[in-house]
Write a protein that holds these residues in place. Structure first.
Motif, PDB file in Angstrom:
ATOM      1  N   MET A 141     -18.645 -32.696  40.035  1.00 40.39           N
ATOM      2  CA  MET A 141     -18.756 -33.770  39.036  1.00 40.39           C
ATOM      3  C   MET A 141     -19.897 -34.720  39.385  1.00 40.39           C
ATOM      4  O   MET A 141     -20.689 -35.100  38.517  1.00 40.39           O
ATOM      5  N   GLU A 142     -19.967 -35.103  40.651  1.00 43.29           N
ATOM      6  CA  GLU A 142     -21.000 -36.078  41.017  1.00 43.29           C
ATOM      7  C   GLU A 142     -22.398 -35.507  40.843  1.00 43.29           C
ATOM      8  O   GLU A 142     -23.341 -36.224  40.537  1.00 43.29           O
ATOM      9  N   ASP A 143     -22.523 -34.198  41.044  1.00 45.63           N
ATOM     10  CA  ASP A 143     -23.846 -33.587  40.847  1.00 45.63           C
ATOM     11  C   ASP A 143     -24.223 -33.522  39.375  1.00 45.63           C
ATOM     12  O   ASP A 143     -25.399 -33.504  39.024  1.00 45.63           O
ATOM     13  N   ALA A 144     -23.211 -33.433  38.500  1.00 52.27           N
ATOM     14  CA  ALA A 144     -23.514 -33.379  37.067  1.00 52.27           C
ATOM     15  C   ALA A 144     -23.861 -34.765  36.523  1.00 52.27           C
ATOM     16  O   ALA A 144     -24.652 -34.894  35.577  1.00 52.27           O
ATOM     17  N   ALA A 145     -23.268 -35.794  37.136  1.00 51.08           N
ATOM     18  CA  ALA A 145     -23.405 -37.145  36.579  1.00 51.08           C
ATOM     19  C   ALA A 145     -24.854 -37.562  36.301  1.00 51.08           C
ATOM     20  O   ALA A 145     -25.139 -38.070  35.211  1.00 51.08           O
ATOM     21  N   PRO A 146     -25.802 -37.321  37.245  1.00 53.21           N
ATOM     22  CA  PRO A 146     -27.175 -37.794  36.956  1.00 53.21           C
ATOM     23  C   PRO A 146     -27.855 -37.048  35.804  1.00 53.21           C
ATOM     24  O   PRO A 146     -28.907 -37.478  35.345  1.00 53.21           O
ATOM     25  N   LEU A 185     -24.183 -24.120  33.775  1.00 52.92           N
ATOM     26  CA  LEU A 185     -25.599 -23.738  33.816  1.00 52.92           C
ATOM     27  C   LEU A 185     -26.537 -24.834  33.304  1.00 52.92           C
ATOM     28  O   LEU A 185     -27.638 -24.997  33.817  1.00 52.92           O
ATOM     29  N   GLY A 186     -26.088 -25.601  32.317  1.00 53.95           N
ATOM     30  CA  GLY A 186     -26.930 -26.693  31.793  1.00 53.95           C
ATOM     31  C   GLY A 186     -27.243 -27.696  32.897  1.00 53.95           C
ATOM     32  O   GLY A 186     -28.386 -28.138  33.066  1.00 53.95           O
ATOM     33  N   THR A 187     -26.222 -28.037  33.666  1.00 51.75           N
ATOM     34  CA  THR A 187     -26.419 -28.969  34.785  1.00 51.75           C
ATOM     35  C   THR A 187     -27.394 -28.375  35.808  1.00 51.75           C
ATOM     36  O   THR A 187     -28.291 -29.064  36.312  1.00 51.75           O
ATOM     37  N   MET A 188     -27.241 -27.079  36.098  1.00 52.92           N
ATOM     38  CA  MET A 188     -28.113 -26.450  37.109  1.00 52.92           C
ATOM     39  C   MET A 188     -29.567 -26.503  36.633  1.00 52.92           C
ATOM     40  O   MET A 188     -30.476 -26.836  37.393  1.00 52.92           O
ATOM     41  N   ILE A 207     -28.772 -27.521  43.989  1.00 57.17           N
ATOM     42  CA  ILE A 207     -27.737 -27.043  43.063  1.00 57.17           C
ATOM     43  C   ILE A 207     -26.644 -26.271  43.805  1.00 57.17           C
ATOM     44  O   ILE A 207     -25.944 -25.455  43.221  1.00 57.17           O
ATOM     45  N   ASP A 208     -26.489 -26.549  45.091  1.00 56.33           N
ATOM     46  CA  ASP A 208     -25.618 -25.637  45.846  1.00 56.33           C
ATOM     47  C   ASP A 208     -24.137 -25.725  45.490  1.00 56.33           C
ATOM     48  O   ASP A 208     -23.429 -24.716  45.588  1.00 56.33           O
ATOM     49  N   ALA A 209     -23.625 -26.899  45.049  1.00 56.02           N
ATOM     50  CA  ALA A 209     -22.201 -26.942  44.660  1.00 56.02           C
ATOM     51  C   ALA A 209     -21.988 -26.037  43.440  1.00 56.02           C
ATOM     52  O   ALA A 209     -21.073 -25.208  43.409  1.00 56.02           O
ATOM     53  N   HIS A 210     -22.863 -26.189  42.459  1.00 53.21           N
ATOM     54  CA  HIS A 210     -22.736 -25.363  41.261  1.00 53.21           C
ATOM     55  C   HIS A 210     -22.975 -23.886  41.575  1.00 53.21           C
ATOM     56  O   HIS A 210     -22.347 -23.005  40.983  1.00 53.21           O
ATOM     57  N   ALA A 211     -23.878 -23.631  42.521  1.00 49.01           N
ATOM     58  CA  ALA A 211     -24.157 -22.231  42.886  1.00 49.01           C
ATOM     59  C   ALA A 211     -22.893 -21.590  43.474  1.00 49.01           C
ATOM     60  O   ALA A 211     -22.592 -20.426  43.194  1.00 49.01           O
ATOM     61  N   PRO A 236     -36.511 -18.376  40.425  1.00 53.74           N
ATOM     62  CA  PRO A 236     -36.336 -18.073  41.858  1.00 53.74           C
ATOM     63  C   PRO A 236     -35.389 -19.024  42.611  1.00 53.74           C
ATOM     64  O   PRO A 236     -34.509 -18.543  43.331  1.00 53.74           O
ATOM     65  N   PRO A 237     -35.500 -20.361  42.456  1.00 49.56           N
ATOM     66  CA  PRO A 237     -34.546 -21.216  43.192  1.00 49.56           C
ATOM     67  C   PRO A 237     -33.091 -20.965  42.769  1.00 49.56           C
ATOM     68  O   PRO A 237     -32.170 -21.070  43.594  1.00 49.56           O
ATOM     69  N   MET A 238     -32.892 -20.620  41.502  1.00 46.03           N
ATOM     70  CA  MET A 238     -31.539 -20.310  41.021  1.00 46.03           C
ATOM     71  C   MET A 238     -31.036 -19.045  41.721  1.00 46.03           C
ATOM     72  O   MET A 238     -29.922 -19.000  42.248  1.00 46.03           O
ATOM     73  N   ARG A 239     -31.895 -18.028  41.722  1.00 43.99           N
ATOM     74  CA  ARG A 239     -31.510 -16.754  42.357  1.00 43.99           C
ATOM     75  C   ARG A 239     -31.160 -16.962  43.819  1.00 43.99           C
ATOM     76  O   ARG A 239     -30.167 -16.442  44.314  1.00 43.99           O
TER      77      ARG A 239
END
Ligand code: CS2
Length: 506
Positions: free
Chosen positions: A348-353, A399-402, A412-416, A478-481
């Motif tokens: 949640m905190e990573d999505a907030a910004p 994915l939108g947040t990422m 993006i590691d929490a979402h990953a 690439p960073p996503m992968r």
């Protein structure tokens, strides 16, 4: 509930037990809430497509409040698109049912009277289209779940190859999809010179009004360009944000409700005290005085919808996949592990910004309230239930947040790890080697990919990221992968419980 079970309850009500119905309402114990209006004077004004537990615990409760305030021409006709379960359970009860509101403090029960009639669309498509086409129907609302939109989750474009869409184009009077029904009824109204109803999506999609508008106009244009244009110009599709946690009803819930009521209710719904509905005030054919029942009317719901999807639903999905793999049956059980609760908070905190909220929105308080709601020990909300249909949910939840974070150079590691949890889950084989009952329209395709690559993160992650209907171009970033592959490697190496317990933000 399986249709078998619903039928057995319907045809063999427990011997000697009273059944909930208009006639038995005054035999309810005094503390049980019930309609505070004469149901015989209520006329239908809303047709709802997808009358599942969520609708009955959310929108139908709001309408019940409004009916009690005198809005007597806004009753609900509830349609199930496929199964007859709800109809079989509710019709013998005059469509009455109980909402059981549970928290650590106990349970409160309230019988809802706003549903006047149920229709099974698959069995009676003509009846449903006629109902929708009647001038008295001024709103058609929907909770058909993400997959009911028959669109490509990543783009929101109508999937013209979808079997139901192909079917409905040539058989409008025997429609199967929501788009098919909406267009059949709107076309009928156009021909009869009746103003169109407002289409009110109540599903967890970003800008759900625009999402349903897109599929309906695309579908209509395939039938006729003029019809598509008329719908585009004349029909209102307000977006809404809906929120209430509603776990699937179990037999134990039925027994508990029966004992509180002193009579049988074949299909009560179980929920939490919290409820929220934010609606764009854009109705072409009138609406009830929603605000009088606590609904927030706004000009633009988008920021609130994003907030809910990216904070609540994103962390719900993260807890669902990782929690399931870690052996937690429910969200509350996963939340009882401090490290899982901390991980949900991090998502949640990573999505907030990434959110652009109206001034005065207190996201920290919102996050705190979500964590409390997830921990509600009285709700048996199964991780397996929330894990369903991930291929349709991931884009708007995670994915939108990422994408937004990557654009800003943020980790993006929490979402990953959450996405890796989904990947591990859709292999359909759990950490003990047992089969997972994956419910997802893409389950077969995803499991086949996993089978091809084998349980190796470096092969499985890129293969699944290549599913473009889910990941779009983000999958080749690439960073996503690299983030997702690393997270999946940790998941395979440590198992979900350890991977979450030892997880620290980068
Ligand atoms: C859940 C939602 O099943 C799911 O995917 O995340 O149904 C969630 O409980 C609701 O959106 C809460 O409003």
């Amino acid at each position: 509930m399986s249709s078998q079970m619903a039928k057995s309850i319907h045809s063999n009500p427990i011997e000697g037990h009273l059944r909930l119905s208009n006639a038995s309402l005054d035999r309810l114990p005094g503390q049980i809430g019930r309609p505070k209006y004469d149901r015989s004077g209520i006329r239908p004004g809303i047709v709802h497509l997808g009358i599942g537990a969520f609708h009955r615990a959310h929108q139908a409760v709001v309408i019940d409040d409004l009916l009690a305030q005198g809005a007597s021409d806004w009753g609900i006709v509830g349609a199930s698109l496929r199964s007859s379960d709800t109809h079989d359970a509710l019709a013998p009860q005059d469509c009455l049912y109980t909402v059981a509101i549970r928290s650590g403090a106990g349970a409160a029960h309230r019988v809802i009277g706003s549903v006047l009639e149920t229709v099974v669309a698959r069995a009676n498509p003509v009846q449903l289209i006629a109902r929708m086409a009647e001038p008295a129907t001024r709103i058609v609302s929907l909770t058909i779940t993400e997959k009911g939109y028959c669109h490509t989750p990543q783009t929101g474009e109508l999937d013209e190859q979808h079997p139901d869409i192909v079917h409905d184009l040539t058989n409008p009077e025997a429609s199967r999809s929501a788009a098919g029904f909406l267009v059949a009824a709107l076309s009928r109204r156009r021909e009869a010179g009746v103003v169109p109803f407002t289409v009110l999506s109540c599903d967890n999609l970003s800008a759900n009004g625009r999402a349903v508008r897109r599929i309906v106009t695309q579908f209509a244009s395939l039938r006729s360009r003029e019809l598509g244009k008329w719908i585009e110009d004349e029909v209102a599709f307000p977006s809404t944000m809906v929120d209430r946690i509603v776990p699937e009803t179990t037999d134990a819930d039925r027994a508990a409700v029966a004992s509180a009521l002193g009579m049988t209710d074949a299909w009560p719904v179980i929920t939490e005290p919290f409820t929220q509905w934010i609606v764009e005030d854009n109705f072409a054919a009138g609406r009830p005085d929603f605000a009088a029942a606590g609904v927030q009317l706004v000009a633009d719901v988008t920021p609130f919808e994003h907030m809910k999807l990216r904070l609540l639903n994103a962390s719900h999905s993260a807890l669902a996949y990782l929690g399931y793999l870690a052996g937690y049956e429910t969200i509350a059980a996963a939340m009882a592990n401090d490290r899982f609760a901390a991980f949900a908070r991090q998502v949640m905190e990573d999505a907030a910004p990434t959110l652009a909220m109206p001034a005065g929105t207190d996201l920290a308080a919102y996050i705190a309230s979500l964590l409390r709601r997830f921990a509600n020990p009285a709700l048996h909300h199964r991780t397996w239930q929330i894990a369903m249909d991930g291929s349709q949910k991931l884009p708007q939840r995670l994915l939108g947040t990422m994408q937004d974070r990557l654009r800003r150079g943020m980790p993006i590691d929490a979402h990953a790890l959450a996405v890796a949890g989904w990947m591990r889950y859709v292999t359909a084989c759990d950490e003990q080697g047992r089969a997972i009952d994956v419910r997802d329209p893409m389950a077969v395709e995803l499991a086949a990919l996993a089978k091809q690559t084998g349980p190796m993160a470096e092969r499985l992650a890129p293969a699944l990221l290549g599913v473009s209907s889910v990941f779009g171009t983000l999958g080749s970033d690439p960073p996503m992968r690299s983030a997702v592959t690393q997270a999946l490697a940790r998941l395979y190496a440590l198992g979900a419980r350890q991977a979450v317990q030892t997880w620290r933000p980068a």
